[in-house]
Every structure is written in C-alpha cells, then in structure tokens.
Motif scaffolding. Structure first.
Motif, PDB file in Angstrom:
ATOM      1  N   TYR A  61     -51.963  -1.693  60.753  1.00  0.00           N
ATOM      2  CA  TYR A  61     -51.129  -0.649  61.348  1.00  0.00           C
ATOM      3  C   TYR A  61     -51.446  -0.545  62.839  1.00  0.00           C
ATOM      4  N   HIS A  62     -51.821  -1.673  63.395  1.00  0.00           N
ATOM      5  CA  HIS A  62     -52.232  -1.767  64.794  1.00  0.00           C
ATOM      6  C   HIS A  62     -51.029  -1.812  65.726  1.00  0.00           C
ATOM      7  N   SER A  63     -50.110  -2.736  65.467  1.00  0.00           N
ATOM      8  CA  SER A  63     -48.955  -2.960  66.339  1.00  0.00           C
ATOM      9  C   SER A  63     -47.663  -2.628  65.611  1.00  0.00           C
ATOM     10  N   ILE A  64     -46.687  -2.192  66.388  1.00  0.00           N
ATOM     11  CA  ILE A  64     -45.336  -2.011  65.867  1.00  0.00           C
ATOM     12  C   ILE A  64     -44.378  -2.687  66.838  1.00  0.00           C
ATOM     13  N   HIS A  65     -43.407  -3.420  66.289  1.00  0.00           N
ATOM     14  CA  HIS A  65     -42.423  -4.114  67.107  1.00  0.00           C
ATOM     15  C   HIS A  65     -41.080  -3.396  67.047  1.00  0.00           C
ATOM     16  N   LYS A  66     -40.295  -3.586  68.058  1.00  0.00           N
ATOM     17  CA  LYS A  66     -38.981  -2.969  68.116  1.00  0.00           C
ATOM     18  C   LYS A  66     -38.132  -3.446  66.947  1.00  0.00           C
ATOM     19  N   SER A  67     -37.401  -2.523  66.350  1.00  0.00           N
ATOM     20  CA  SER A  67     -36.577  -2.864  65.201  1.00  0.00           C
ATOM     21  C   SER A  67     -35.623  -4.011  65.527  1.00  0.00           C
ATOM     22  N   GLY A  68     -35.600  -5.010  64.661  1.00  0.00           N
ATOM     23  CA  GLY A  68     -34.755  -6.179  64.860  1.00  0.00           C
ATOM     24  C   GLY A  68     -35.410  -7.293  65.641  1.00  0.00           C
ATOM     25  N   GLU A  69     -36.608  -7.007  66.224  1.00  0.00           N
ATOM     26  CA  GLU A  69     -37.316  -8.014  67.012  1.00  0.00           C
ATOM     27  C   GLU A  69     -38.728  -8.252  66.477  1.00  0.00           C
ATOM     28  N   GLU A  70     -38.948  -7.913  65.224  1.00  0.00           N
ATOM     29  CA  GLU A  70     -40.278  -8.042  64.635  1.00  0.00           C
ATOM     30  C   GLU A  70     -40.711  -9.504  64.548  1.00  0.00           C
ATOM     31  N   GLN A  71     -41.940  -9.776  64.956  1.00  0.00           N
ATOM     32  CA  GLN A  71     -42.452 -11.146  64.948  1.00  0.00           C
ATOM     33  C   GLN A  71     -43.398 -11.406  63.784  1.00  0.00           C
ATOM     34  N   TRP A  72     -43.879 -10.350  63.143  1.00  0.00           N
ATOM     35  CA  TRP A  72     -44.661 -10.545  61.923  1.00  0.00           C
ATOM     36  C   TRP A  72     -44.505  -9.334  61.020  1.00  0.00           C
ATOM     37  N   LEU A  73     -44.864  -9.541  59.753  1.00  0.00           N
ATOM     38  CA  LEU A  73     -44.530  -8.589  58.698  1.00  0.00           C
ATOM     39  C   LEU A  73     -45.148  -7.214  58.908  1.00  0.00           C
ATOM     40  N   THR A  74     -46.439  -7.156  59.247  1.00  0.00           N
ATOM     41  CA  THR A  74     -47.108  -5.859  59.308  1.00  0.00           C
ATOM     42  C   THR A  74     -46.651  -5.007  60.490  1.00  0.00           C
ATOM     43  N   ALA A  75     -45.968  -5.613  61.446  1.00  0.00           N
ATOM     44  CA  ALA A  75     -45.449  -4.859  62.591  1.00  0.00           C
ATOM     45  C   ALA A  75     -44.047  -4.329  62.326  1.00  0.00           C
ATOM     46  N   THR A  76     -43.592  -4.462  61.084  1.00  0.00           N
ATOM     47  CA  THR A  76     -42.276  -4.000  60.672  1.00  0.00           C
ATOM     48  C   THR A  76     -42.425  -2.702  59.880  1.00  0.00           C
ATOM     49  N   PHE A  77     -41.698  -1.670  60.269  1.00  0.00           N
ATOM     50  CA  PHE A  77     -41.791  -0.369  59.608  1.00  0.00           C
ATOM     51  C   PHE A  77     -40.406   0.150  59.260  1.00  0.00           C
ATOM     52  N   GLU A  78     -40.300   0.747  58.070  1.00  0.00           N
ATOM     53  CA  GLU A  78     -39.027   1.320  57.648  1.00  0.00           C
ATOM     54  C   GLU A  78     -38.585   2.427  58.597  1.00  0.00           C
ATOM     55  N   ASP A  79     -39.528   3.228  59.055  1.00  0.00           N
ATOM     56  CA  ASP A  79     -39.215   4.302  59.992  1.00  0.00           C
ATOM     57  C   ASP A  79     -39.143   3.715  61.404  1.00  0.00           C
ATOM     58  N   THR A  80     -37.951   3.406  61.841  1.00  0.00           N
ATOM     59  CA  THR A  80     -37.776   2.740  63.134  1.00  0.00           C
ATOM     60  C   THR A  80     -37.975   3.685  64.315  1.00  0.00           C
ATOM     61  N   THR A  81     -38.043   4.987  64.060  1.00  0.00           N
ATOM     62  CA  THR A  81     -38.269   5.938  65.156  1.00  0.00           C
ATOM     63  C   THR A  81     -39.694   5.866  65.682  1.00  0.00           C
ATOM     64  N   LEU A  82     -40.595   5.276  64.909  1.00  0.00           N
ATOM     65  CA  LEU A  82     -42.002   5.225  65.307  1.00  0.00           C
ATOM     66  C   LEU A  82     -42.196   4.479  66.624  1.00  0.00           C
ATOM     67  N   PHE A  83     -41.366   3.476  66.882  1.00  0.00           N
ATOM     68  CA  PHE A  83     -41.537   2.656  68.082  1.00  0.00           C
ATOM     69  C   PHE A  83     -41.460   3.498  69.344  1.00  0.00           C
ATOM     70  N   ASP A  84     -40.567   4.463  69.363  1.00  0.00           N
ATOM     71  CA  ASP A  84     -40.411   5.316  70.543  1.00  0.00           C
ATOM     72  C   ASP A  84     -41.197   6.614  70.448  1.00  0.00           C
ATOM     73  N   GLU A  85     -41.422   7.088  69.233  1.00  0.00           N
ATOM     74  CA  GLU A  85     -41.965   8.427  69.067  1.00  0.00           C
ATOM     75  C   GLU A  85     -43.415   8.480  68.594  1.00  0.00           C
ATOM     76  N   ALA A  86     -44.018   7.330  68.253  1.00  0.00           N
ATOM     77  CA  ALA A  86     -45.366   7.375  67.691  1.00  0.00           C
ATOM     78  C   ALA A  86     -46.276   6.284  68.241  1.00  0.00           C
ATOM     79  N   THR A  87     -45.990   5.828  69.461  1.00  0.00           N
ATOM     80  CA  THR A  87     -46.823   4.782  70.056  1.00  0.00           C
ATOM     81  C   THR A  87     -47.647   5.341  71.205  1.00  0.00           C
TER      82      THR A  87
END
Length: 217
Positions: A61-87
């Motif tokens: 749960y270290h990195s999160i990638h922008k929705s639609g641009e994920e480069q690996w599985l663990t950086a993919t999150f169902e809650d896409t708001t996290l990228f802007d609101e929880a980083t």
C-alpha cells in the motif's frame, strides 16, 4: 490434443511442492509476488497448508497510480479518489512520488478501508493463505503529510502501518512479514525481507544506463 484440465500447471506447482516435502523440507515460507498466482492452482495452496508450510502473497500500500495508468497490480485501487485525496504532500506543497518515480505515495492513515477491501476480496475466493507480506512497511520510510485536508505526523503514519499489520494478525489470523526490520514494526511481524542485500536496479544509475557495462536491461 492437450492434457486434462485438472493436470494443468502441475509441473510448476503441485509436483514441485510434493518434491520439496518428500526431500525432507519441513519448514518453508512461500510468498507469491501476485495473489492471482494462488488462484491458478488451488491444490498448490491446499498442499502447502497440509504440509505445514507458510504460504501467502506479496501486497503493498506504498504507491498508488492514476486510474487507467496503473503499472502494477498493488498500485491499483477501487477507490480512485485516493490518488488526489489521500496521497502525501511535502512541506513545499508537492506530492511525493511513488516507487521508482511512478504515481504517488499513499497516506497509510487513509488507506485502511482499502486494505480491508482488498484482503477481504482475495480471501473471499476461498484461497487458504496463512501468511501475508506487506512490502515497505518496515523500512522506516515514513512521512509527515502536509496535505491541508489530512495533515498527518510521522507518528500517525507509523501507527497506521502497525494497525494494518495487527489487522492481518488478529482479524485474519495471518503470520505477517514485511520489508526491513525497523524497531517500530518488528514486534508485530514474524519475518522480514531485504535487511541485508545488494542494490536493486532502481538504486544504482549504472544499472539503468544503457551505455554502462553494468546495464541490466
């Protein structure tokens, strides 16, 4: 034309773990680098449990990638708001980059709902993992987050990492491991990877430089 479906992947799963058991290996830790590997041959996971081995998955749960641009599985999150609101934001007001300069770093204090959601979704398949590896949580890479909407201290960051380890320990009955072995985490985990090793390719510029004799490709 092909082998029976029930025999698919035996040569790289079931046969191997039976060989290890028959060779006298009584204690073994097996961590998949992707939890979906465990779905490919459920008998492998079942046999590992039967033989008393630890078997589980890598997770992060270290990195999160922008929705639609994920480069690996663990950086993919169902809650896409996290990228802007929880980083994590540094004191200059800049978002801190994720691993290897990709994406952003996820604030662990705000990640717990996603931890629970992901773990539940994986285990609801019926897969019998008995161990879980949480990458980076024991390395000591913790942050003060200066984001206006979720100011977070390093102490709160650490406590949030401990909370997710304890969740897996206490609620999911998992043997938990992590990367590194810093003092704040080691009383909660049973094993750690990467305490003593040489540099990875992302840590040494010569390993990434195509003109270097040390280039890894």
């Amino acid at each position: 034309m092909v082998d029976p479906v029930e025999d698919w992947a035996d040569s790289v799963t079931v046969d191997i773990i039976e060989d290890m058991k028959n060779s006298g290996i009584s204690n073994l830790l097996i961590n998949f680098d992707d939890w979906r590997t465990g779905f490919a041959k459920s008998e492998f996971v079942e046999n590992a449990n039967e033989y008393g081995y630890l078997i589980g998955t890598y997770d992060s749960y270290h990195s999160i990638h922008k929705s639609g641009e994920e480069q690996w599985l663990t950086a993919t999150f169902e809650d896409t708001t996290l990228f802007d609101e929880a980083t994590v934001t540094n004191k200059k007001g800049e978002k801190i980059e994720g691993f290897n300069g990709v994406g952003r770093k996820l604030n662990p204090k705000l990640a717990m709902p996603s931890v629970r959601s992901r773990v539940e979704e994986i285990l609801d398949t019926g897969i019998e993992f008995n161990t879980w590896f949480l990458d980076t949580d024991g390395t000591g890479e913790v942050f003060d987050d200066y984001s206006e909407n979720h100011i977070t201290t390093e102490e709160e960051d650490i406590n949030a990492r401990i909370e997710r380890v304890k969740y897996l320990n206490n609620e999911k009955d998992m043997i938990v491991g992590t990367e590194g072995g810093n003092d704040f985490i080691n009383k909660y985990v049973a094993y750690a990877h990467g305490i003593d090793m040489g540099p990875f390719k992302w840590m040494d510029k010569d390993l990434k430089d195509k003109n270097s004799e040390y280039y890894l490709g």
